[in-house]
Every structure is written in structure tokens, then in C-alpha cells.
Motif scaffolding. Structure first.
Motif, PDB file in Angstrom:
ATOM      1  N   ARG A 107      63.438  37.667  51.695  1.00  0.00           N
ATOM      2  CA  ARG A 107      63.882  37.137  50.403  1.00  0.00           C
ATOM      3  C   ARG A 107      65.330  37.544  50.118  1.00  0.00           C
ATOM      4  NH1 ARG A 107      58.252  38.443  47.216  1.00  0.00           N
ATOM      5  NH2 ARG A 107      57.188  36.506  47.740  1.00  0.00           N
ATOM      6  N   LEU A 108      65.635  38.817  50.388  1.00  0.00           N
ATOM      7  CA  LEU A 108      67.013  39.267  50.136  1.00  0.00           C
ATOM      8  C   LEU A 108      68.011  38.426  50.931  1.00  0.00           C
ATOM      9  CD1 LEU A 108      66.577  43.156  50.179  1.00  0.00           C
ATOM     10  CD2 LEU A 108      67.264  41.752  48.225  1.00  0.00           C
ATOM     11  N   VAL A 151      57.220  45.351  42.853  1.00  0.00           N
ATOM     12  CA  VAL A 151      58.090  44.351  42.207  1.00  0.00           C
ATOM     13  C   VAL A 151      58.156  43.061  43.019  1.00  0.00           C
ATOM     14  CG1 VAL A 151      60.432  43.874  41.363  1.00  0.00           C
ATOM     15  CG2 VAL A 151      59.489  46.177  41.140  1.00  0.00           C
ATOM     16  N   CYS A 152      58.532  43.175  44.269  1.00  0.00           N
ATOM     17  CA  CYS A 152      58.703  41.981  45.099  1.00  0.00           C
ATOM     18  C   CYS A 152      57.344  41.640  45.726  1.00  0.00           C
ATOM     19  CB  CYS A 152      59.777  42.239  46.160  1.00  0.00           C
ATOM     20  SG  CYS A 152      60.344  40.724  46.930  1.00  0.00           S
ATOM     21  N   PRO A 157      56.648  37.353  42.787  1.00  0.00           N
ATOM     22  CA  PRO A 157      57.673  38.401  42.695  1.00  0.00           C
ATOM     23  C   PRO A 157      58.176  38.539  41.262  1.00  0.00           C
ATOM     24  CG  PRO A 157      58.528  36.433  43.806  1.00  0.00           C
ATOM     25  CD  PRO A 157      57.054  36.236  43.652  1.00  0.00           C
ATOM     26  N   CYS A 159      60.981  39.102  39.625  1.00  0.00           N
ATOM     27  CA  CYS A 159      62.448  39.149  39.765  1.00  0.00           C
ATOM     28  C   CYS A 159      63.113  39.669  38.498  1.00  0.00           C
ATOM     29  CB  CYS A 159      62.988  37.774  40.123  1.00  0.00           C
ATOM     30  SG  CYS A 159      62.302  37.139  41.656  1.00  0.00           S
ATOM     31  N   CYS A 162      63.613  43.298  38.753  1.00  0.00           N
ATOM     32  CA  CYS A 162      64.023  43.772  40.090  1.00  0.00           C
ATOM     33  C   CYS A 162      65.418  44.404  40.066  1.00  0.00           C
ATOM     34  CB  CYS A 162      64.002  42.602  41.068  1.00  0.00           C
ATOM     35  SG  CYS A 162      64.453  43.109  42.728  1.00  0.00           S
ATOM     36  N   VAL A 164      67.383  44.888  42.515  1.00  0.00           N
ATOM     37  CA  VAL A 164      68.336  44.355  43.507  1.00  0.00           C
ATOM     38  C   VAL A 164      68.533  42.842  43.334  1.00  0.00           C
ATOM     39  CG1 VAL A 164      67.924  46.208  45.180  1.00  0.00           C
ATOM     40  CG2 VAL A 164      66.536  44.127  45.295  1.00  0.00           C
ATOM     41  N   ARG A 165      68.175  42.373  42.157  1.00  0.00           N
ATOM     42  CA  ARG A 165      68.238  40.930  41.892  1.00  0.00           C
ATOM     43  C   ARG A 165      69.635  40.355  42.161  1.00  0.00           C
ATOM     44  NH1 ARG A 165      66.569  39.412  35.909  1.00  0.00           N
ATOM     45  NH2 ARG A 165      68.624  40.301  35.555  1.00  0.00           N
ATOM     46  N   CYS A 168      70.121  39.326  45.706  1.00  0.00           N
ATOM     47  CA  CYS A 168      69.013  38.624  46.372  1.00  0.00           C
ATOM     48  C   CYS A 168      69.301  37.124  46.473  1.00  0.00           C
ATOM     49  CB  CYS A 168      67.717  38.864  45.600  1.00  0.00           C
ATOM     50  SG  CYS A 168      66.330  38.011  46.337  1.00  0.00           S
ATOM     51  N   TYR A 171      66.466  34.794  45.112  1.00  0.00           N
ATOM     52  CA  TYR A 171      66.484  34.691  43.652  1.00  0.00           C
ATOM     53  C   TYR A 171      67.556  33.707  43.206  1.00  0.00           C
ATOM     54  CZ  TYR A 171      67.329  35.879  38.804  1.00  0.00           C
ATOM     55  OH  TYR A 171      67.518  35.792  37.461  1.00  0.00           O
ATOM     56  N   ALA A 176      62.500  32.459  45.318  1.00  0.00           N
ATOM     57  CA  ALA A 176      61.794  33.743  45.437  1.00  0.00           C
ATOM     58  C   ALA A 176      60.297  33.587  45.707  1.00  0.00           C
ATOM     59  CB  ALA A 176      62.022  34.567  44.175  1.00  0.00           C
TER      60      ALA A 176
END
Ligand code: SF4
Length: 312
Positions: A107-108, A151-152, A157, A159, A162, A164-165, A168, A171, A176
């Protein structure tokens, strides 16, 4: 224990196991039967046998390994476990990539791929290694594990919560909850077995030890063979227990799902006038032998006493 089993299931087993085997030396000197008994109910018993062999290897070496490469030489330790232990316990700069971290990574990076694709895995691995902070790989790995667990999440997820949104890609592209791409698992086949329920005059049940490497290897179960009918299965069952068997009235069905297939066991009551050559008689309510949890449950719900009756 956490390989294949969820943490909340593992916790009580882990505590009991550590009480029984508080040090690597205590585990290394235990018998396989004692270790399997402490493991009974968790399933995937190869893990218990590997843990025992690994403990013996550590004691033989005189110390735990420190690097991921050394950890991988121990039985049952794969790439993920080796990297997780080496980074968290020994401060090594290793990336621990399990299925949860792989999902977060896909996802990232925003890759439209399935986790089963080797190229996608390699891409995630390269991206995460590029940002692995030297000297803090243990924290980094645990942060990713926690992110994946809380979280993920696989299907929905979170988001909005999150941390680290901002970085990402999934996202930002609105993908996501569509990543990773899912591959349909092939349907599990169905296998059928016939098991003999042989009791002695005290109502105890005949159990046989399963060979290592088979289903429930090293544990004790009712004698069973592949098949659908008593007539078909009887010769193989008689070879297994070493005496002629005569059917009685009891018959019940028992189902269990293994990793790769569903199994149905037709359990048939049987008598013998001779002492079986293979196996041991055990009390169905308090067997002292290590049994797989589903077999222990089956024994507990058997009609009591030496005389059996019909039933499901
Ligand atoms: S923003 Fe959403 S998809 Fe991206 S890592 Fe966080 S929870 Fe996962």
C-alpha cells in the motif's frame, strides 16, 4: 507459536509452555512427548518438534545465535523469524517481512499486485530496506507490525488514523482498501478416513502414535486409515493395530479442517479378543498421552463405559 496462530490464542499456551520449560536447557532436555503434550491444542505440531530440535542445537552450541544467517540454520526458523529475532533481540539491521508488513508495504508503495507475486515482494523489500534506520531495525519492524495489526488492516484500513498517511501512495490514489489485489484461494479438497474405536473391558480407548511427518505426527489418535467404509478400511486397520477387529454398533462422524484439506472421519466401534500389538489403551476423559485437540474433544464426547451404543 505465532507462526500460523493468532496472538490471543497463543498467550495462555505460551505462559504454560514457559512454566513447563523456563530455560532453553529445560526445553533441550525434555522428551518430545512432553513437549508435544505442552503444545497440544495449538496445532501445527512440526513447530513444537522444530522448537525442541532448535533448543537442543542452541545448547549444543553453548549460546543463542546473534545474526539472522545463524538463526536461519536452526530448525523451523525461516527468513521472517530470523530477521525479527536478529533485529529485535540482537540489534541487527534486518528487515522482517511477514504477510502483514508486506500488505502495508504494498500500500505504501502503491503497487497494484498480489502479495503472492515474487516481483511485488521484491519491490516492497527494496523500498522498505531503503528507509530502514541503521541501528533501529527492531523498532522499525515492530512499528510496521503494529501498523499492520491495528491501523492498516486487511479489509478496512483506518487511513484517517494512520501516522504514515502522508507518504502512502495507495491512500493518495484512493486505492487503500483495494490493495493488495486478492487472489482467490483454490478450494480445499475433501479427504475421507475410517477410524476404529476399540475399547478394553475398562472402557479405555485404543490409541496409536502417528508417524513423524504425517498428519498429527508424533501425537496419539484413534487408529485411522484412508477410506469410506468399514469393509474397505478394516484390513488396513487390522494391520495397524496387529489384531483382528469385529465391528460393533457405535458409529459417529468427526470432521476437521487441516491447512490443505477438509477431512471427515467415520468412527466405527470395534472389538477385539486379543491384545493389540500396536498402540496403547488410554482413558478417554483423562488420557496421559499427547493428543491433538480435536481428538481429545472427540474422546470426551464418546458414550461412556465399555458398552457402546449407536449415535452420531
Ligand atoms: S494510509 Fe491507509 S493504506 Fe496507507 S499505510 Fe496508512 S492505513 Fe495503510
Amino acid at each position: 507459536m505465532l507462526q500460523q496462530t493468532r496472538a490471543e490464542v497463543v498467550v495462555p499456551y505460551y505462559r504454560r509452555f514457559l512454566r513447563a520449560f523456563p530455560t532453553v536447557q529445560a526445553l533441550a532436555t525434555a522428551s518430545e512427548q512432553d513437549v508435544l503434550r505442552a503444545w497440544a491444542g495449538l496445532g501445527y505440531y512440526a513447530r513444537a518438534r522444530n522448537l525442541l530440535r532448535a533448543a537442543r542445537e542452541v545448547v549444543r552450541r553453548g549460546a543463542f545465535p546473534a545474526t539472522a544467517a545463524e538463526w536461519r540454520r536452526l530448525p523451523g526458523v525461516g527468513q521472517y523469524t530470523a530477521a525479527a529475532v536478529a533485529s529485535i533481540a540482537f540489534g541487527q539491521d534486518e528487515l522482517a517481512l511477514d504477510s502483514n508488513v508486506l500488505r502495508v508495504g504494498l500500500r505504501l508503495v502503491g503497487l497494484k499486485a498480489s502479495p503472492a507475486e515474487a516481483a511485488a515482494r521484491r519491490a516492497v523489500e527494496a523500498a522498505l530496506r531503503a528507509i530502514l534506520p541503521a541501528g533501529r531495525a527492531g523498532d522499525f519492524n515492530q512499528a510496521l507490525m503494529d501498523l499492520g495489526a491495528t491501523v492498516c488492516l486487511p479489509r478496512a484500513p483506518r487511513c484517517e488514523a494512520c501516522p504514515v498517511r502522508d507518504w502512502c501512495r495507495a491512500y493518495h490514489r484512493g486505492l487503500a482498501d483495494r490493495l493488495p489485489l486478492r487472489r482467490l484461494a483454490p478450494p480445499r479438497p475433501h479427504r475421507r478416513f475410517v477410524a476404529a474405536l476399540v475399547r478394553d473391558e475398562r472402557g479405555r480407548v485404543l490409541l496409536v502414535r502417528q508417524p513423524s511427518g504425517g498428519l498429527w505426527g508424533g501425537l496419539w489418535t484413534l487408529p485411522y486409515v484412508p477410506g469410506t467404509s468399514w469393509r474397505q478400511a478394516r484390513p488396513a486397520l487390522e494391520r495397524l493395530v496387529g489384531v483382528p477387529l469385529h465391528r460393533d454398533h457405535l458409529e459417529l462422524t468427526f470432521r476437521h479442517t487441516f491447512t490443505h484439506f477438509h477431512a471427515t472421519f467415520r468412527v466405527v466401534g470395534a472389538r477385539t479378543r486379543k491384545v493389540p500389538g500396536g498402540g496403547r489403551f488410554a482413558s478417554p476423559n483423562r488420557p496421559t498421552l499427547p493428543l491433538p485437540a480435536p481428538v481429545a474433544q472427540l474422546l470426551r464426547r464418546l458414550p461412556s463405559g465399555a458398552e457402546s451404543s449407536s449415535g452420531r
